[in-house]
Write a protein that holds these residues in place. Structure first.
Motif, PDB file in Angstrom:
ATOM      1  N   ARG A 189       0.803  -1.233   0.000  1.00  0.00           N
ATOM      2  CA  ARG A 189       0.000   0.000   0.000  1.00  0.00           C
ATOM      3  C   ARG A 189       0.833   1.278   0.000  1.00  0.00           C
ATOM      4  O   ARG A 189       0.322   2.335  -0.362  1.00  0.00           O
ATOM      5  CB  ARG A 189      -0.900   0.008   1.246  1.00  0.00           C
ATOM      6  CG  ARG A 189      -1.659  -1.283   1.449  1.00  0.00           C
ATOM      7  CD  ARG A 189      -2.324  -1.332   2.789  1.00  0.00           C
ATOM      8  NE  ARG A 189      -2.813  -2.675   3.091  1.00  0.00           N
ATOM      9  CZ  ARG A 189      -3.557  -2.996   4.130  1.00  0.00           C
ATOM     10  NH1 ARG A 189      -3.912  -2.057   4.972  1.00  0.00           N
ATOM     11  NH2 ARG A 189      -3.944  -4.231   4.328  1.00  0.00           N
ATOM     12  N   CYS A 200      -2.648   7.347  13.080  1.00  0.00           N
ATOM     13  CA  CYS A 200      -2.859   7.515  11.643  1.00  0.00           C
ATOM     14  C   CYS A 200      -4.120   8.341  11.404  1.00  0.00           C
ATOM     15  O   CYS A 200      -5.176   8.043  11.977  1.00  0.00           O
ATOM     16  CB  CYS A 200      -2.983   6.154  10.980  1.00  0.00           C
ATOM     17  SG  CYS A 200      -3.213   6.248   9.192  1.00  0.00           S
ATOM     18  N   ARG A 202      -5.894   8.468   8.715  1.00  0.00           N
ATOM     19  CA  ARG A 202      -6.791   7.896   7.708  1.00  0.00           C
ATOM     20  C   ARG A 202      -7.772   6.921   8.362  1.00  0.00           C
ATOM     21  O   ARG A 202      -7.346   5.903   8.922  1.00  0.00           O
ATOM     22  CB  ARG A 202      -5.983   7.190   6.619  1.00  0.00           C
ATOM     23  CG  ARG A 202      -5.120   8.136   5.792  1.00  0.00           C
ATOM     24  CD  ARG A 202      -4.255   7.385   4.817  1.00  0.00           C
ATOM     25  NE  ARG A 202      -3.248   6.591   5.499  1.00  0.00           N
ATOM     26  CZ  ARG A 202      -2.311   5.863   4.864  1.00  0.00           C
ATOM     27  NH1 ARG A 202      -2.288   5.819   3.546  1.00  0.00           N
ATOM     28  NH2 ARG A 202      -1.433   5.178   5.548  1.00  0.00           N
ATOM     29  N   PRO A 203      -9.062   7.187   8.295  1.00  0.00           N
ATOM     30  CA  PRO A 203     -10.033   6.319   8.987  1.00  0.00           C
ATOM     31  C   PRO A 203     -10.147   4.924   8.385  1.00  0.00           C
ATOM     32  O   PRO A 203     -10.589   4.001   9.053  1.00  0.00           O
ATOM     33  CB  PRO A 203     -11.352   7.090   8.842  1.00  0.00           C
ATOM     34  CG  PRO A 203     -11.164   7.973   7.654  1.00  0.00           C
ATOM     35  CD  PRO A 203      -9.710   8.337   7.635  1.00  0.00           C
ATOM     36  N   ASP A 204      -9.764   4.738   7.120  1.00  0.00           N
ATOM     37  CA  ASP A 204      -9.907   3.437   6.476  1.00  0.00           C
ATOM     38  C   ASP A 204      -8.628   2.608   6.528  1.00  0.00           C
ATOM     39  O   ASP A 204      -8.559   1.529   5.946  1.00  0.00           O
ATOM     40  CB  ASP A 204     -10.332   3.614   5.016  1.00  0.00           C
ATOM     41  CG  ASP A 204      -9.314   4.431   4.207  1.00  0.00           C
ATOM     42  OD1 ASP A 204      -8.518   5.164   4.843  1.00  0.00           O
ATOM     43  OD2 ASP A 204      -9.322   4.334   2.973  1.00  0.00           O
ATOM     44  N   CYS A 205      -7.622   3.076   7.242  1.00  0.00           N
ATOM     45  CA  CYS A 205      -6.340   2.379   7.291  1.00  0.00           C
ATOM     46  C   CYS A 205      -6.369   1.309   8.382  1.00  0.00           C
ATOM     47  O   CYS A 205      -6.758   1.584   9.525  1.00  0.00           O
ATOM     48  CB  CYS A 205      -5.210   3.363   7.569  1.00  0.00           C
ATOM     49  SG  CYS A 205      -3.578   2.581   7.639  1.00  0.00           S
ATOM     50  N   ASP A 206      -5.974   0.078   8.052  1.00  0.00           N
ATOM     51  CA  ASP A 206      -5.977  -0.988   9.051  1.00  0.00           C
ATOM     52  C   ASP A 206      -4.574  -1.478   9.392  1.00  0.00           C
ATOM     53  O   ASP A 206      -4.408  -2.520  10.036  1.00  0.00           O
ATOM     54  CB  ASP A 206      -6.838  -2.166   8.591  1.00  0.00           C
ATOM     55  CG  ASP A 206      -6.377  -2.759   7.263  1.00  0.00           C
ATOM     56  OD1 ASP A 206      -5.378  -2.268   6.702  1.00  0.00           O
ATOM     57  OD2 ASP A 206      -7.012  -3.716   6.792  1.00  0.00           O
TER      58      ASP A 206
END
Length: 505
Positions: A189, A200, A202-206
């Motif tokens: 990524r 982080c 970014r709310p969609d980062c796992d």
């Protein structure tokens, strides 16, 4: 959410015809409670699924549904649950392996006994998470193949597989005899070098905090080594080289392994990090000689680990109890003490040692009674819940030590109803004792009525079957929803009241 209906759904005295009426109008919360009823019939289980399809998975897990009741195309969660329990139709796997949801294919990959063609398809899945899940649970032959997978995440999962061949696990641990991995979740990524920040935006980062890749997939390789060190199938000769590794985390994992050779244990016993020494201290692999040598360690956690070691000599445990905060817990060494050793511990001049012994619930009556008469409150508090203590002995402990032992006495399974009632009226009040009384099967109405006045004991008392039915009915409208729900679940609730509460069609 209707707390009263939820309580009724859990009420063991609820007649079958009222269960049927509850099912007919159940919302999601009530349906979930109904699905847990042990007396639910097969017909009721099917009706409940018709009312709330989301209960199918729970009902399948609890054995209320069979393979004949499940359609894998429309009920994949239930089908996967049965497959995981080896109670499903193996043909379902050929349907579910094509499921568009990755999480369903991941769950399938964790199931045992899959057809070989399904395993082949899962091993070639376009989503690496599915392949990685397969790697955790697959057979030795398949694990050996997946250990050479170009994605580091798959190799990481193989390291956790206890069925993986020892030579494969050794290679994953040391990095030898395997072609280099080409990708990891980080470099999939991000442009490398990259370190994932702790916070982080970014709310969609796992990605997890600290995960990194500099081209060598370093954080994934480190996690692979950690999993291999935890894996009992990893050969001893491969793990010992990590005794001097710069990573404290890896040395700690090594220190906890039950197959440590004595020479490695001795090296780790002088490790500069107290966490490594503490993990070693609790390891049953170390012997009495090393335990004695470590007993003078300046670190509290190391000494506490030694106290928890099932091989600690009793004389060392006695010294540790005097210098280490262990607390009222049943230590492994105390739990297996022989009758002569029990007598020795009971005669100890150190009250901490006597307290540790008092945690056993299988003491000879004479030692149990001696500890109940101990002058030290912490010893008495530890032995007070021991079955077999007489009413007179329990009352005497309260007279001598007061609030320090009241809750422990209330937890004694042989406490009489009269004693429990007296404990609820103790001055000053002991709230923890009220909670113990509210749970006690021998508690009577007078004691329970006192418990109702307490914020935490009240909901417990509301569900006690000894509470008078009129009181239970009154509690259905209590302002505390926990109390109202517990009252509705009380088997003393009159049948006529139950019938009035259940909706009619």
């Amino acid at each position: 959410m209707n707390h009263v209906l939820n309580g009724l759904a859990a009420n063991v005295a609820l007649p079958s015809e009222l269960v049927d009426r509850l099912i007919a109008d159940a919302d999601a919360a009530t349906a979930g409670v109904l699905a847990g009823r042990e007396d639910l019939t097969h017909e009721q289980a099917l009706a409940l699924v018709s009312r709330d399809p989301d209960t199918a998975q729970q009902l399948a897990r609890e054995g209320r549904l069979t393979a004949a009741d499940i359609d894998p195309a429309t009920q994949p969660d239930a089908a996967l649950t049965l497959l995981d329990r080896r109670a499903g139709n193996p043909e379902w796997a050929r349907v579910l392996v094509r499921d568009p949801l990755v999480r369903n294919r991941e769950r399938l990959a964790a199931c045992a006994g899959l057809p070989s063609d399904v395993v082949e398809t899962l091993a070639a899945d376009p989503d690496v998470r599915v392949v990685a899940e397969l790697a955790v649970w697959t057979t030795p032959d398949r694990a050996a193949v997946l250990a050479r997978h170009p994605h580091a995440e798959v190799r990481r999962s193989v390291a956790a597989n206890e069925a993986a061949p020892p030579a494969v696990l050794a290679a994953l641990l040391t990095g030898g005899r395997l072609p280099p991995a080409r990708w990891c979740l980080v470099c999939d990524r991000e442009e490398t070098p990259f370190v994932h920040p702790p916070e982080c935006p970014r709310p969609d980062c796992d990605l997890l905090p600290g995960e990194s890749c500099d081209g060598s997939h370093d954080s994934t390789v480190d996690e692979t080594r950690q999993l291999a060190l935890r894996n009992p199938a990893t050969p001893t000769e491969a793990v010992v080289a990590f005794a001097d590794h710069p990573s404290i985390r890896l040395r700690r994992l090594l220190a906890a392994r039950p197959d440590l050779p004595p020479e490695v244990s001795e090296r780790l016993a002088t490790d500069r990090d107290p966490g490594v020494r503490a993990d070693l201290a609790e390891n049953p692999a170390i012997g009495a000689t090393l335990i004695r040598a470590m007993a003078g360690d300046p670190d509290h956690d190391v000494r506490r680990g030694l106290a928890r070691n099932p091989r600690v000599p009793l004389d060392v445990l006695g010294r540790l109890a005097g210098t280490t905060r262990i607390g009222p817990t049943l230590l492994p060494r105390v739990a297996v003490a022989s009758p002569p050793e029990v007598e020795e511990l009971a005669r100890s001049s150190n009250p901490e040692v006597r307290m540790l012994l008092a945690q056993r619930r299988d003491l000879p009556p004479e030692i149990r009674d001696t500890l109940a008469a101990d002058p030290d409150a912490k010893v008495v508090k530890s032995v007070a819940p021991h079955p077999g203590l007489s009413d007179a002995t329990l009352r005497a402990t309260v007279d001598r030590h007061g609030v320090r032992v009241v809750a422990a006495v209330a937890a004694n399974p042989d406490a009489t109803p009269a004693l429990l009632a007296d404990l609820t009226r103790h001055e000053p009040p002991v709230r923890k004792a009220l909670r113990a009384v509210a749970r006690h099967p021998r508690a009577t109405a007078p004691a329970l009525l006192v418990c109702l006045s307490d914020r935490d004991a009240g909901p417990l008392a509301a569900g006690h079957p000894a509470l008078p039915p009129p009181v239970v009915e009154e509690l259905l409208t209590d302002t505390d929803p926990r109390t109202a729900e517990a009252a509705a679940a009380n088997p003393s609730l009159p049948l006529a009241v139950m019938s009035e509460l259940v909706p009619r069609r």
